[in-house]
Enzyme design. Sequence first.
Site, PDB file in Angstrom:
ATOM      1  N   GLU A   1     -44.196  66.719   1.195  1.00 56.41           N
ATOM      2  CA  GLU A   1     -44.148  65.282   1.447  1.00 56.41           C
ATOM      3  C   GLU A   1     -44.067  64.523   0.120  1.00 56.41           C
ATOM      4  OE1 GLU A   1     -47.516  64.053   3.734  1.00 56.41           O
ATOM      5  OE2 GLU A   1     -47.465  65.868   4.951  1.00 56.41           O
TER       6      GLU A   1
ATOM      7  N   CYS B   1     -45.567  58.924  -5.118  1.00 53.38           N
ATOM      8  CA  CYS B   1     -46.617  59.936  -5.101  1.00 53.38           C
ATOM      9  C   CYS B   1     -45.959  61.268  -4.775  1.00 53.38           C
ATOM     10  CB  CYS B   1     -47.682  59.590  -4.061  1.00 53.38           C
ATOM     11  SG  CYS B   1     -49.002  60.816  -3.932  1.00 53.38           S
TER      12      CYS B   1
ATOM     13  N   CYS C   1     -52.039  73.557  -0.205  1.00 52.61           N
ATOM     14  CA  CYS C   1     -53.096  73.460  -1.221  1.00 52.61           C
ATOM     15  C   CYS C   1     -54.176  74.489  -0.915  1.00 52.61           C
ATOM     16  CB  CYS C   1     -53.695  72.057  -1.231  1.00 52.61           C
ATOM     17  SG  CYS C   1     -54.932  71.791  -2.541  1.00 52.61           S
TER      18      CYS C   1
ATOM     19  N   CYS D   1     -60.519  71.207   0.412  1.00 50.22           N
ATOM     20  CA  CYS D   1     -61.429  70.066   0.545  1.00 50.22           C
ATOM     21  C   CYS D   1     -61.612  69.754   2.028  1.00 50.22           C
ATOM     22  CB  CYS D   1     -60.870  68.860  -0.196  1.00 50.22           C
ATOM     23  SG  CYS D   1     -60.727  69.119  -1.984  1.00 50.22           S
TER      24      CYS D   1
ATOM     25  N   CYS E   1     -59.381  66.943   3.838  1.00 53.68           N
ATOM     26  CA  CYS E   1     -57.974  66.800   3.466  1.00 53.68           C
ATOM     27  C   CYS E   1     -57.059  67.629   4.349  1.00 53.68           C
ATOM     28  CB  CYS E   1     -57.793  67.204   2.005  1.00 53.68           C
ATOM     29  SG  CYS E   1     -56.114  66.992   1.404  1.00 53.68           S
TER      30      CYS E   1
ATOM     31  N   CYS F   1     -51.816  62.320   1.938  1.00 54.23           N
ATOM     32  CA  CYS F   1     -51.093  63.558   1.677  1.00 54.23           C
ATOM     33  C   CYS F   1     -51.435  64.633   2.711  1.00 54.23           C
ATOM     34  CB  CYS F   1     -51.368  64.063   0.265  1.00 54.23           C
ATOM     35  SG  CYS F   1     -53.078  64.425  -0.101  1.00 54.23           S
TER      36      CYS F   1
END
Length: 354
Positions: free
Chosen positions: A94, A107, A114, A118, A121, A338
């Site tokens: 994205e 961004c 990832c 977290c 997220c 994100c």
Amino acid sequence: MKQEIFGLPLEELQALLAELGMKRFRAAQVYDWLYRKGVFDFDAMTNLGKSERERLAASLTVLPWEIGVLRRLDSSDGLTSKLLLRLTDGNTIETVLMHHDYGYSVCVSSQAGCDMHCAFCASGLNGAVRNLTLAEIVAQVYFFNAVLFPRGERVSRVVVMGSGEPMLNFDNVFGALQFLHRPDTANMSYRNMTVSTCGIIPGMERMARLGLPISLAVSLHAVRPELRTELMPVNKAYPFPAVLQAAEAYAAASGRQVTYEYILLAGKNDSETDARLLAEYMRYKHASVNLIPVNPVPEKGFFRPAPRQIDRFLRILERNHVTATVRKEMGQDINAACGQLRAAYAKQEEPTCL
């Protein structure tokens, strides 16, 4: 096999075109089409002869021309656009364009997915697949520049705050930023660039050694050790006090104020005690705090604090002489946080068991 040229320095492109039997000045013309006009189709580069365009197309590829746009979402206020891109290997990323009163920022993502995990997220729902290449990072900026250039506008700022941990893809991330800084590409000031990290100290130290005035943002989100570890498992490897020390060292080396990102989660890290503890850590630091009311992720079960609670948290910081702001909401109606669009697309693409 065709060779990819997007993201190559002009000097390397000149050598490559020379191997194809073309004159050096043709490389500058191609460069102008790619990075000043946002044109990625060789056939549209009309100041090159037809035979030269055919020779280029037969031997070379331009990444943005090969990447597919799976979805584009535009916010109702017209200030935010989000793209879901399919890379040449089928992975998705994205990128988000934001229109501010001072211009346009993008961004960008640094990884497909990832591995930081977290708790709040969406980017880490399925882990990290791989690092993005330098060209894939630069291409995220140029997808939007291609639209802005005909209007006499361009992207003037970039933030590496999308999916992924930038410090785990250090060479490609900072190589992309240095490429965007070139006068013959985006001519973007280093002072208009920001890199965000969960607190990967070796990467922060490498960033300081580069000696570039790029802004550093640190994802903090809690200062109570047990809570930060719960929200951000990376805290086990790089505890917050050590991260703070590394960030202060970067501020001293670069002269740039560090921004600490603090996502506000209702009933989790938004109490008055949390605000006072944060103020204690931030006092007398060359830093500011950016408070981010959470964009709810259904899979995670976190909620946004009430406006009065957000304001109370902010006032405590301000009373303790800590520079703090609440992030301006942009693109909330298009899931601009994100990982949200990518996660929704991946879920939609999952096979259904009958």
